[in-house]
Design a protein around this motif. Structure first.
Motif, PDB file in Angstrom:
ATOM      1  N   ARG A 115     -30.690 -73.208  37.339  1.00 19.80           N
ATOM      2  CA  ARG A 115     -29.383 -72.976  37.951  1.00 19.80           C
ATOM      3  C   ARG A 115     -28.246 -73.207  36.967  1.00 19.80           C
ATOM      4  NH1 ARG A 115     -32.151 -75.527  42.150  1.00 19.80           N
ATOM      5  NH2 ARG A 115     -31.325 -77.544  41.511  1.00 19.80           N
ATOM      6  N   ARG A 116     -28.390 -74.217  36.100  1.00 22.13           N
ATOM      7  CA  ARG A 116     -27.309 -74.530  35.157  1.00 22.13           C
ATOM      8  C   ARG A 116     -27.219 -73.509  34.024  1.00 22.13           C
ATOM      9  NH1 ARG A 116     -28.070 -80.766  33.765  1.00 22.13           N
ATOM     10  NH2 ARG A 116     -26.064 -80.465  32.729  1.00 22.13           N
ATOM     11  N   LEU A 117     -28.217 -72.615  33.952  1.00 23.18           N
ATOM     12  CA  LEU A 117     -28.149 -71.493  33.014  1.00 23.18           C
ATOM     13  C   LEU A 117     -27.834 -70.191  33.741  1.00 23.18           C
ATOM     14  CD1 LEU A 117     -31.148 -72.146  30.591  1.00 23.18           C
ATOM     15  CD2 LEU A 117     -28.711 -72.341  30.078  1.00 23.18           C
ATOM     16  N   ASP A 164     -33.775 -66.711  32.524  1.00 27.56           N
ATOM     17  CA  ASP A 164     -35.185 -67.008  32.281  1.00 27.56           C
ATOM     18  C   ASP A 164     -35.256 -68.049  31.165  1.00 27.56           C
ATOM     19  OD1 ASP A 164     -37.940 -66.971  31.955  1.00 27.56           O
ATOM     20  OD2 ASP A 164     -37.897 -65.182  30.682  1.00 27.56           O
ATOM     21  N   LYS A 165     -35.135 -69.330  31.532  1.00 29.28           N
ATOM     22  CA  LYS A 165     -35.022 -70.374  30.519  1.00 29.28           C
ATOM     23  C   LYS A 165     -36.216 -70.431  29.574  1.00 29.28           C
ATOM     24  CE  LYS A 165     -34.644 -74.798  31.724  1.00 29.28           C
ATOM     25  NZ  LYS A 165     -34.052 -76.137  32.018  1.00 29.28           N
ATOM     26  N   ASP A 214     -33.579 -81.582  25.594  1.00 33.16           N
ATOM     27  CA  ASP A 214     -33.919 -80.422  26.415  1.00 33.16           C
ATOM     28  C   ASP A 214     -32.688 -79.546  26.609  1.00 33.16           C
ATOM     29  OD1 ASP A 214     -32.510 -82.094  28.058  1.00 33.16           O
ATOM     30  OD2 ASP A 214     -33.952 -82.098  29.696  1.00 33.16           O
ATOM     31  N   CYS A 215     -32.925 -78.316  27.004  1.00 31.33           N
ATOM     32  CA  CYS A 215     -31.867 -77.317  27.108  1.00 31.33           C
ATOM     33  C   CYS A 215     -31.619 -76.976  28.575  1.00 31.33           C
ATOM     34  CB  CYS A 215     -32.240 -76.065  26.322  1.00 31.33           C
ATOM     35  SG  CYS A 215     -32.309 -76.323  24.527  1.00 31.33           S
ATOM     36  N   ASP A 216     -30.682 -77.685  29.185  1.00 32.37           N
ATOM     37  CA  ASP A 216     -30.340 -77.438  30.575  1.00 32.37           C
ATOM     38  C   ASP A 216     -29.166 -76.479  30.726  1.00 32.37           C
ATOM     39  OD1 ASP A 216     -32.329 -79.036  31.703  1.00 32.37           O
ATOM     40  OD2 ASP A 216     -31.119 -80.838  31.484  1.00 32.37           O
ATOM     41  N   THR A 224     -26.213 -75.827  20.871  1.00 31.05           N
ATOM     42  CA  THR A 224     -26.443 -76.989  20.003  1.00 31.05           C
ATOM     43  C   THR A 224     -27.779 -76.878  19.294  1.00 31.05           C
ATOM     44  OG1 THR A 224     -25.094 -78.437  21.399  1.00 31.05           O
ATOM     45  CG2 THR A 224     -26.712 -79.497  19.967  1.00 31.05           C
ATOM     46  N   ALA A 225     -28.817 -76.480  20.023  1.00 26.08           N
ATOM     47  CA  ALA A 225     -30.144 -76.348  19.425  1.00 26.08           C
ATOM     48  C   ALA A 225     -30.156 -75.266  18.356  1.00 26.08           C
ATOM     49  CB  ALA A 225     -31.165 -76.036  20.515  1.00 26.08           C
TER      50      ALA A 225
END
Length: 327
Positions: free
Chosen positions: A21-23, A27-28, A183-185, A192-193
């Motif tokens: 949802r935060r993306l 498709d994370k 992690d990438c939320d 950043t990554a």
């Protein structure tokens, strides 16, 4: 003191079916960081697992995995974990989320190594703020199954239950690892990554790791040796010789067995050859710069000295190629 070794056999469960949802519902697991989908990076880190279960709808991935799905889809992390565990048999299981861009095999092995030497039910990473990350962890499978069964019995199922309901009832040890647990939320996390892997201190290691995974190569490469070879080929032969020479070294090493020793030996031979080329160039340049009137290596005087011709108004140190500031 005897160091504990990671279990010889372990399974892995990767949870990759969240709604992100935060993306914005993206498709994370498929978002790319450093040219690779996040899920692929996590699968590379747990490549040593006997069985790897990905809880999500099937998609193309670089190695063989078992696919599972919670029932109903979207029922939450505990339901997903339960669905994944049903396909595992090892005593120890690594549980990971699919959004860990910097997780490496060394971190996974560190978690597994800490488990046999403790009476804990699991060992998890903590992030930069000291918070537990239960989806970057190694657990005793029986403890997970026991806890999940108790929760399902007490709540009539696992749908919608948060992960902390399970971890609160487990004895957990912790390893501080802000890199592995990053992690990438959000899209800011993704940015950043992506920026971090291009930092000067990380970019080569990240690039080599990515290329090896892309090509299906499992080989420890001494990048320093290859970089030195590329430099010597570029300086001693010609700039385009650098990539071509390293390619040929890789090809020769592959024909010789493809292990690190074969790479090192091929690189040694190619480096020696490049240095011989450079030496010849220096010798040739030195011969061409030998001033008229001096004695060559065979002891014979130059043509000007033999004929008696002189330049009385030229100082001995004024010959081009002799003075440091000569043009």
């Amino acid at each position: 003191m005897t160091a504990y070794q990671p279990p010889a056999v372990y399974d892995a469960v990767v949870l990759a079916g969240g709604s992100a949802r935060r993306l914005g519902g993206a498709d994370k697991p498929g978002v790319r960081v450093g040219g690779r989908p996040l899920l692929d990076r996590v699968l590379a880190a747990c490549a040593g697992a006997r069985t790897t279960v990905v809880v999500a709808d099937p998609r193309p991935v670089p190695r063989a995995v078992t696919w599972a799905r919670e029932d109903p889809p979207g029922a939450g992390p505990l339901a997903a974990l339960d669905a994944g565990l049903r396909h595992t048999t090892a005593e120890h299981v690594v549980v990971l989320s699919a959004d860990l861009p910097f997780l490496a095999g060394t971190a996974v092995r560190g978690l597994l190594a800490a488990l046999p030497g403790s009476d804990a039910d699991g060992v998890l990473c903590t992030d930069a703020d000291g918070r537990d990350q239960p989806l970057v962890a190694a657990y005793r499978a029986r403890a997970l199954r026991r806890g999940l069964a108790a929760l399902a019995a007490g709540h009539g199922g696992l749908t919608g239950l948060p992960l902390r309901r399970l971890t609160a009832g487990l004895r957990l040890a912790r390893i501080a690892d802000p890199v592995a647990s990053f992690d990438c939320d959000t899209w800011d996390d993704i940015a950043t990554a992506r920026a971090r892997i291009r930092e000067h201190g990380h970019v080569l290691d990240e690039w080599i790791s990515t290329v090896k995974d892309e090509l299906g190569i499992d080989l420890d490469v001494d990048t320093g040796v290859l970089l030195d070879l590329a430099r010597d080929a570029a300086h001693g032969v010609a700039r385009p010789a650098a990539p071509l020479t390293t390619f040929l070294v890789g090809y020769a090493a592959g024909r010789a067995g493809g292990d690190p020793r074969a790479v090192a030996e091929a690189a040694r031979k190619a480096t020696a050859l490049a240095l011989r080329w450079a030496e010849e160039e220096e010798e040739t340049a030195g011969t061409a710069d030998t001033p008229s009137g001096t004695t060559g290596t065979d002891g014979a005087a130059s043509h000007g000295a033999a004929s008696g011709a002189t330049a009385p108004d030229a100082a001995p140190d004024a010959a081009p190629g002799i003075r440091p500031d000569a043009g």
